[in-house]
Design a protein around this motif. Structure first.
Motif, PDB file in Angstrom:
ATOM      1  N   UNK A 101       0.834  -1.199   0.000  1.00 25.07           N
ATOM      2  CA  UNK A 101       0.000   0.000   0.000  1.00 25.07           C
ATOM      3  C   UNK A 101       0.870   1.251   0.000  1.00 25.07           C
ATOM      4  N   UNK A 102       0.406   2.253  -0.738  1.00 27.81           N
ATOM      5  CA  UNK A 102       1.140   3.522  -0.815  1.00 27.81           C
ATOM      6  C   UNK A 102       0.138   4.676  -0.889  1.00 27.81           C
ATOM      7  N   UNK A 103       0.495   5.777  -0.247  1.00 30.59           N
ATOM      8  CA  UNK A 103      -0.339   6.980  -0.327  1.00 30.59           C
ATOM      9  C   UNK A 103       0.577   8.191  -0.323  1.00 30.59           C
ATOM     10  N   UNK A 104       0.238   9.156  -1.169  1.00 29.25           N
ATOM     11  CA  UNK A 104       0.995  10.401  -1.271  1.00 29.25           C
ATOM     12  C   UNK A 104      -0.029  11.505  -1.537  1.00 29.25           C
ATOM     13  N   UNK A 105      -0.521  12.115  -0.454  1.00 30.64           N
ATOM     14  CA  UNK A 105      -1.648  13.035  -0.579  1.00 30.64           C
ATOM     15  C   UNK A 105      -1.378  14.342   0.154  1.00 30.64           C
ATOM     16  N   UNK A 106      -2.133  15.360  -0.245  1.00 26.89           N
ATOM     17  CA  UNK A 106      -2.104  16.652   0.431  1.00 26.89           C
ATOM     18  C   UNK A 106      -3.515  16.969   0.907  1.00 26.89           C
ATOM     19  N   UNK A 107      -3.632  17.332   2.202  1.00 30.31           N
ATOM     20  CA  UNK A 107      -4.922  17.594   2.820  1.00 30.31           C
ATOM     21  C   UNK A 107      -4.960  19.035   3.327  1.00 30.31           C
ATOM     22  N   UNK A 108      -5.845  19.882   2.825  1.00 36.27           N
ATOM     23  CA  UNK A 108      -6.028  21.223   3.391  1.00 36.27           C
ATOM     24  C   UNK A 108      -7.020  21.148   4.560  1.00 36.27           C
ATOM     25  N   UNK A 109      -6.581  21.278   5.809  1.00 33.84           N
ATOM     26  CA  UNK A 109      -7.462  21.040   6.968  1.00 33.84           C
ATOM     27  C   UNK A 109      -8.726  21.902   6.974  1.00 33.84           C
ATOM     28  N   UNK A 110      -8.600  23.192   6.654  1.00 36.56           N
ATOM     29  CA  UNK A 110      -9.765  24.069   6.708  1.00 36.56           C
ATOM     30  C   UNK A 110     -10.790  23.686   5.652  1.00 36.56           C
ATOM     31  N   UNK A 111     -10.330  23.405   4.434  1.00 39.76           N
ATOM     32  CA  UNK A 111     -11.255  23.003   3.374  1.00 39.76           C
ATOM     33  C   UNK A 111     -11.872  21.642   3.689  1.00 39.76           C
ATOM     34  N   UNK A 112     -11.063  20.755   4.293  1.00 43.89           N
ATOM     35  CA  UNK A 112     -11.567  19.424   4.637  1.00 43.89           C
ATOM     36  C   UNK A 112     -12.651  19.528   5.704  1.00 43.89           C
ATOM     37  N   UNK A 113     -12.442  20.425   6.689  1.00 44.29           N
ATOM     38  CA  UNK A 113     -13.444  20.609   7.738  1.00 44.29           C
ATOM     39  C   UNK A 113     -14.733  21.187   7.162  1.00 44.29           C
ATOM     40  N   UNK A 114     -14.599  22.115   6.226  1.00 45.48           N
ATOM     41  CA  UNK A 114     -15.785  22.693   5.591  1.00 45.48           C
ATOM     42  C   UNK A 114     -16.536  21.643   4.775  1.00 45.48           C
ATOM     43  N   UNK A 115     -15.783  20.803   4.053  1.00 47.66           N
ATOM     44  CA  UNK A 115     -16.404  19.727   3.271  1.00 47.66           C
ATOM     45  C   UNK A 115     -17.145  18.760   4.187  1.00 47.66           C
ATOM     46  N   UNK A 116     -16.517  18.418   5.316  1.00 49.16           N
ATOM     47  CA  UNK A 116     -17.129  17.473   6.250  1.00 49.16           C
ATOM     48  C   UNK A 116     -18.420  18.042   6.840  1.00 49.16           C
ATOM     49  N   UNK A 117     -18.442  19.366   7.072  1.00 50.09           N
ATOM     50  CA  UNK A 117     -19.620  19.995   7.678  1.00 50.09           C
ATOM     51  C   UNK A 117     -20.829  19.998   6.745  1.00 50.09           C
ATOM     52  N   UNK A 118     -20.621  19.744   5.440  1.00 50.90           N
ATOM     53  CA  UNK A 118     -21.745  19.750   4.494  1.00 50.90           C
ATOM     54  C   UNK A 118     -22.537  18.455   4.524  1.00 50.90           C
ATOM     55  N   UNK A 119     -21.991  17.388   5.176  1.00 50.30           N
ATOM     56  CA  UNK A 119     -22.735  16.135   5.254  1.00 50.30           C
ATOM     57  C   UNK A 119     -24.006  16.331   6.071  1.00 50.30           C
ATOM     58  N   UNK A 120     -25.085  15.736   5.626  1.00 50.32           N
ATOM     59  CA  UNK A 120     -26.338  15.820   6.354  1.00 50.32           C
ATOM     60  C   UNK A 120     -27.121  17.080   6.104  1.00 50.32           C
ATOM     61  N   UNK A 121     -26.638  17.963   5.220  1.00 50.86           N
ATOM     62  CA  UNK A 121     -27.347  19.204   4.935  1.00 50.86           C
ATOM     63  C   UNK A 121     -28.296  19.073   3.756  1.00 50.86           C
TER      64      UNK A 121
END
Length: 349
Positions: A278-298
């Motif tokens: 297994x291999x992963x090479x990713x970049x995560x923007x925390x603020x954008x990720x938190x905003x994306x997560x907050x849209x669930x259930x809306x």
């Protein structure tokens, strides 16, 4: 038993009784529980908080001098929901306090603490906002603290149960230890063990010699080491490196870089993970990720998370999900190409 030996024993017993009596007198005269309770409440009000106790603080000498706090509740002024409510607490004091020294707290212990994140966030929102250009700061904690049998909630929703926290003194230039153990709402155990040396110099906070261990037995355990720094605002940089071991004994090399925000790019976390299959090479923007997560259930349309990079895994088992031959390529900028300038050099444990 001859007369001289009897006299010596009686003298020793008399001195011990006198010392114990003097200690109890000092405990009430020097500590003054009612006055100390009022002092704690006054200091809380200065911070915009209300501290209530079911009974006034009561002193004790065993096993160390301390003030017992029963039915403790701490809430923001004007908010009836407590941020922290504990069935029992102790303010541990150094012995020299009984000898006329300054009344200082060497440790705070809370038992059966109930912590409400919504109430804490509501209190934080009332605090004056800091300028994005403000320098870093270190919130010094003079006394170590511990929490046993704690519960973390968001309103009425349980987030963590059986929370156990043990932390030392947080001060500039001193080694700071923190251990945390808890169970999630579904009963999954997690533990975190952190050690670092904070150093605040000319508005820059450096966390040196970071040693971080995270585990969820028997699912996985991780050991990371490195350094981090904060210059204020969103100017955060870090680099950690180490290993993650899964329950099936497969081991992954992991490197995590935190890149500060600049005029064109937000704060981001670059994560590289390499295992046998297994291999992963990713970049995560925390603020954008938190905003994306907050849209669930809306009720809005489902969108892909704001993750860039690549993931390749032969098999993924997560709960009731089983995936084979997963290959994901998102964006054209894998984490390994992200700039790590202005971030400290990592140390592999």
């Amino acid at each position: 038993m001859n007369r001289r030996l009897r006299f010596v024993l009686l003298t020793i017993a008399g001195l011990a009784a006198a010392t114990l009596l003097a200690a109890f007198i000092a405990m009430y005269v020097v500590l003054q529980p009612e006055r100390f309770t009022a002092l704690l409440q006054s200091q809380a009000r200065q911070a915009g908080l209300e501290l209530t106790l079911a009974n006034p603080a009561s002193p004790t000498l065993w096993p160390t001098p301390a003030l017992e706090l029963n039915g403790l509740s701490l809430s923001a002024r004007g908010n009836s929901t407590p941020m922290i409510a504990a069935s029992h607490g102790r303010l541990v004091l150094p012995w020299h306090t009984l000898l006329g020294g300054d009344t200082v707290v060497s440790r705070l212990e809370l038992e059966g603490a109930r912590i409400d994140l919504d109430a804490i966030n509501a209190y934080i929102d009332t605090l004056p906002s800091r300028s994005s250009m403000a320098s870093a700061f270190l919130p010094t904690i003079d006394a170590g603290f511990s929490i046993t049998r704690g519960t973390l909630l968001r309103g009425n929703r349980l987030l963590l149960s059986n929370v156990q926290v043990d932390a030392g003194r947080l001060a500039n230039g001193q080694r700071f230890p923190l251990t945390l153990a808890a169970r999630t709402g579904d009963g999954t155990p997690y533990s975190v063990d952190l050690k670092t040396t904070p150093q605040l110099t000319e508005g820059v906070l450096t966390l040196g010699d970071v040693a971080l261990a995270i585990a969820s037995e028997p699912r996985f355990k991780a050991a990371l080491a490195g350094e981090a720094l904060w210059r204020g605002g969103a100017d955060i940089g870090a680099q950690l490196a180490g290993k993650i071991t899964r329950a099936d004994a497969e081991t992954y090399d992991v490197v995590a870089n935190v890149t500060p925000a600049n005029q064109s790019d937000p704060l981001s976390i670059a994560l590289r993970l390499d295992g046998k299959n297994d291999h992963a090479d990713v970049r995560l923007p925390p603020l954008e990720l938190a905003q994306w997560w907050s849209t669930f259930g809306t009720g809005g349309s489902l969108t892909l998370p704001p993750v860039r990079g690549s993931i390749a895994a032969d098999v993924i088992d997560a709960g009731g999900i089983h995936i084979e031959g997963l290959r994901i390529q998102a964006g054209d900028a894998p984490a390994s190409t992200s700039s790590t300038a202005d971030t400290p050099k990592a140390k592999t444990p």
